[in-house]
Design a protein around this motif. Structure first.
Motif, PDB file in Angstrom:
ATOM      1  N   LEU A  60       3.217 -10.662 -57.079  1.00 33.59           N
ATOM      2  CA  LEU A  60       3.247 -11.500 -58.272  1.00 33.59           C
ATOM      3  C   LEU A  60       2.009 -11.289 -59.139  1.00 33.59           C
ATOM      4  O   LEU A  60       2.095 -11.213 -60.362  1.00 33.59           O
ATOM      5  CB  LEU A  60       3.380 -12.972 -57.891  1.00 33.59           C
ATOM      6  CG  LEU A  60       4.734 -13.399 -57.318  1.00 33.59           C
ATOM      7  CD1 LEU A  60       4.694 -14.878 -56.928  1.00 33.59           C
ATOM      8  CD2 LEU A  60       5.860 -13.160 -58.304  1.00 33.59           C
ATOM      9  N   PHE A  78      11.054 -19.974 -58.607  1.00 31.78           N
ATOM     10  CA  PHE A  78      10.686 -19.138 -57.465  1.00 31.78           C
ATOM     11  C   PHE A  78      11.534 -19.573 -56.273  1.00 31.78           C
ATOM     12  O   PHE A  78      11.427 -20.712 -55.819  1.00 31.78           O
ATOM     13  CB  PHE A  78       9.198 -19.278 -57.154  1.00 31.78           C
ATOM     14  CG  PHE A  78       8.298 -18.906 -58.308  1.00 31.78           C
ATOM     15  CD1 PHE A  78       7.879 -17.599 -58.479  1.00 31.78           C
ATOM     16  CD2 PHE A  78       7.906 -19.873 -59.225  1.00 31.78           C
ATOM     17  CE1 PHE A  78       7.057 -17.253 -59.544  1.00 31.78           C
ATOM     18  CE2 PHE A  78       7.084 -19.538 -60.296  1.00 31.78           C
ATOM     19  CZ  PHE A  78       6.665 -18.222 -60.455  1.00 31.78           C
ATOM     20  N   THR A 114      20.038 -18.069 -57.293  1.00 35.39           N
ATOM     21  CA  THR A 114      19.516 -17.242 -58.379  1.00 35.39           C
ATOM     22  C   THR A 114      20.477 -17.245 -59.565  1.00 35.39           C
ATOM     23  O   THR A 114      20.064 -17.414 -60.723  1.00 35.39           O
ATOM     24  CB  THR A 114      19.290 -15.804 -57.891  1.00 35.39           C
ATOM     25  OG1 THR A 114      18.353 -15.810 -56.808  1.00 35.39           O
ATOM     26  CG2 THR A 114      18.764 -14.919 -59.004  1.00 35.39           C
ATOM     27  N   LEU A 125      12.465 -16.693 -66.375  1.00 37.81           N
ATOM     28  CA  LEU A 125      12.099 -15.911 -65.196  1.00 37.81           C
ATOM     29  C   LEU A 125      12.655 -16.557 -63.941  1.00 37.81           C
ATOM     30  O   LEU A 125      12.519 -17.765 -63.746  1.00 37.81           O
ATOM     31  CB  LEU A 125      10.566 -15.811 -65.082  1.00 37.81           C
ATOM     32  CG  LEU A 125      10.021 -15.172 -63.806  1.00 37.81           C
ATOM     33  CD1 LEU A 125      10.353 -13.675 -63.765  1.00 37.81           C
ATOM     34  CD2 LEU A 125       8.517 -15.390 -63.696  1.00 37.81           C
ATOM     35  N   CYS A 127      12.382 -15.523 -59.829  1.00 33.24           N
ATOM     36  CA  CYS A 127      11.911 -14.630 -58.765  1.00 33.24           C
ATOM     37  C   CYS A 127      12.530 -15.082 -57.449  1.00 33.24           C
ATOM     38  O   CYS A 127      12.464 -16.263 -57.105  1.00 33.24           O
ATOM     39  CB  CYS A 127      10.391 -14.665 -58.656  1.00 33.24           C
ATOM     40  SG  CYS A 127       9.519 -13.976 -60.072  1.00 33.24           S
ATOM     41  N   TRP A 129      12.963 -13.985 -53.256  1.00 31.04           N
ATOM     42  CA  TRP A 129      12.689 -13.136 -52.092  1.00 31.04           C
ATOM     43  C   TRP A 129      13.932 -13.190 -51.217  1.00 31.04           C
ATOM     44  O   TRP A 129      14.335 -14.269 -50.744  1.00 31.04           O
ATOM     45  CB  TRP A 129      11.474 -13.652 -51.339  1.00 31.04           C
ATOM     46  CG  TRP A 129      10.177 -13.377 -52.050  1.00 31.04           C
ATOM     47  CD1 TRP A 129       9.271 -12.399 -51.749  1.00 31.04           C
ATOM     48  CD2 TRP A 129       9.619 -14.093 -53.162  1.00 31.04           C
ATOM     49  NE1 TRP A 129       8.210 -12.443 -52.608  1.00 31.04           N
ATOM     50  CE2 TRP A 129       8.393 -13.472 -53.503  1.00 31.04           C
ATOM     51  CE3 TRP A 129      10.056 -15.180 -53.931  1.00 31.04           C
ATOM     52  CZ2 TRP A 129       7.593 -13.916 -54.547  1.00 31.04           C
ATOM     53  CZ3 TRP A 129       9.277 -15.618 -54.978  1.00 31.04           C
ATOM     54  CH2 TRP A 129       8.055 -14.992 -55.278  1.00 31.04           C
ATOM     55  N   VAL A 153      13.672 -11.092 -60.899  1.00 30.29           N
ATOM     56  CA  VAL A 153      12.946 -10.173 -60.026  1.00 30.29           C
ATOM     57  C   VAL A 153      13.337 -10.475 -58.582  1.00 30.29           C
ATOM     58  O   VAL A 153      13.123 -11.593 -58.095  1.00 30.29           O
ATOM     59  CB  VAL A 153      11.421 -10.303 -60.204  1.00 30.29           C
ATOM     60  CG1 VAL A 153      10.712  -9.237 -59.375  1.00 30.29           C
ATOM     61  CG2 VAL A 153      11.030 -10.172 -61.677  1.00 30.29           C
TER      62      VAL A 153
END
Length: 228
Positions: A60, A78, A114, A125, A127, A129, A153
């Motif tokens: 990041l 996030f 997401t 944005l 992000c 994982w 991302v």
């Protein structure tokens, strides 16, 4: 047949090579000279970007300039971050903590979370994982991100199986001496590029801790010998 082809071309998930520049005209510089040159300018402001890297390697912080260029007063989400994103860290990275949402969800629901964040139209944005993502899932996210003008991302662990994905940008980050070495596996505006090296220091060393320990954990006879 011509009408059918026209309908296919109108689909937001389909583009021609000659249209790549038009669809990805807005690029956000990373602030790293060699990397930006290999990317023909920077990251696409919307669409899906996959970064294969070890979690917590500074992924990041490496993208601080990109994040600072995104639209202000919109949410940054996030999902399943590998560590706690604290308010001081968010401030240092250019985020307003009040505009950030931290989401924890079962791994198999991370793709759904997401997509819902993208479709909310409240985010510039997202992000996430995640474990290895399938091409069909990636295409849904790419189409949604393009339609809703959102940068997505996806961070994947290098040990996971990486499928080729229909996305805007596909990267592999590898630790290198004093920084990163990046493989650009796919980009809409150019060819793949391997071995792009950039100097970048994120993880602090323990020199300050070692120095403090050496001063305050000295044996008594050592102090006496020095001062006596």
């Amino acid at each position: 047949m011509a009408n059918s082809l026209s309908l296919v071309e109108m689909h937001p998930g389909v583009w021609r090579g000659s249209q790549a520049q038009m669809k990805q005209s807005r690029l956000l510089p990373t602030g790293f000279t060699h990397f930006d040159s290999a990317l023909s300018g920077g990251f696409p402001a919307s669409g899906v970007i996959r970064i294969v890297c070890l979690p917590g390697c500074g992924e990041l912080s490496f993208l601080k300039s990109v994040f600072n260029s995104l639209q202000a007063e919109t949410l940054a989400v996030f999902i399943n971050a590998p560590g706690m994103l604290t308010a001081p860290w968010l401030n240092r990275t250019g985020f307003n903590p009040s505009d950030c949402k931290l989401v924890t969800t079962p791994v198999d629901l991370s793709g759904w979370a997401t997509e819902e964040a993208i479709k909310s139209d409240a985010c510039s944005l997202v992000c996430c994982w995640t474990k290895s993502i399938l091409p069909g899932q990636a295409r849904r996210l790419q189409v949604a991100a393009a339609q809703h003008e959102c940068m997505v991302v996806l961070f994947e662990h290098p040990e996971n199986i990486q499928h080729p994905l229909p996305i805007a940008l596909d990267l592999l980050f590898m630790p290198a001496t004093e920084g990163f070495e990046v493989n650009i596996n796919k980009q809409l505006k150019g060819w793949p590029v391997r071995g792009v090296k950039e100097r970048f220091k994120y993880t602090p060393d323990n020199s300050a801790i070692a120095s403090a320990m050496s001063r305050f954990n000295r044996l008594p006879e050592q102090d006496g010998a020095r001062h006596g």
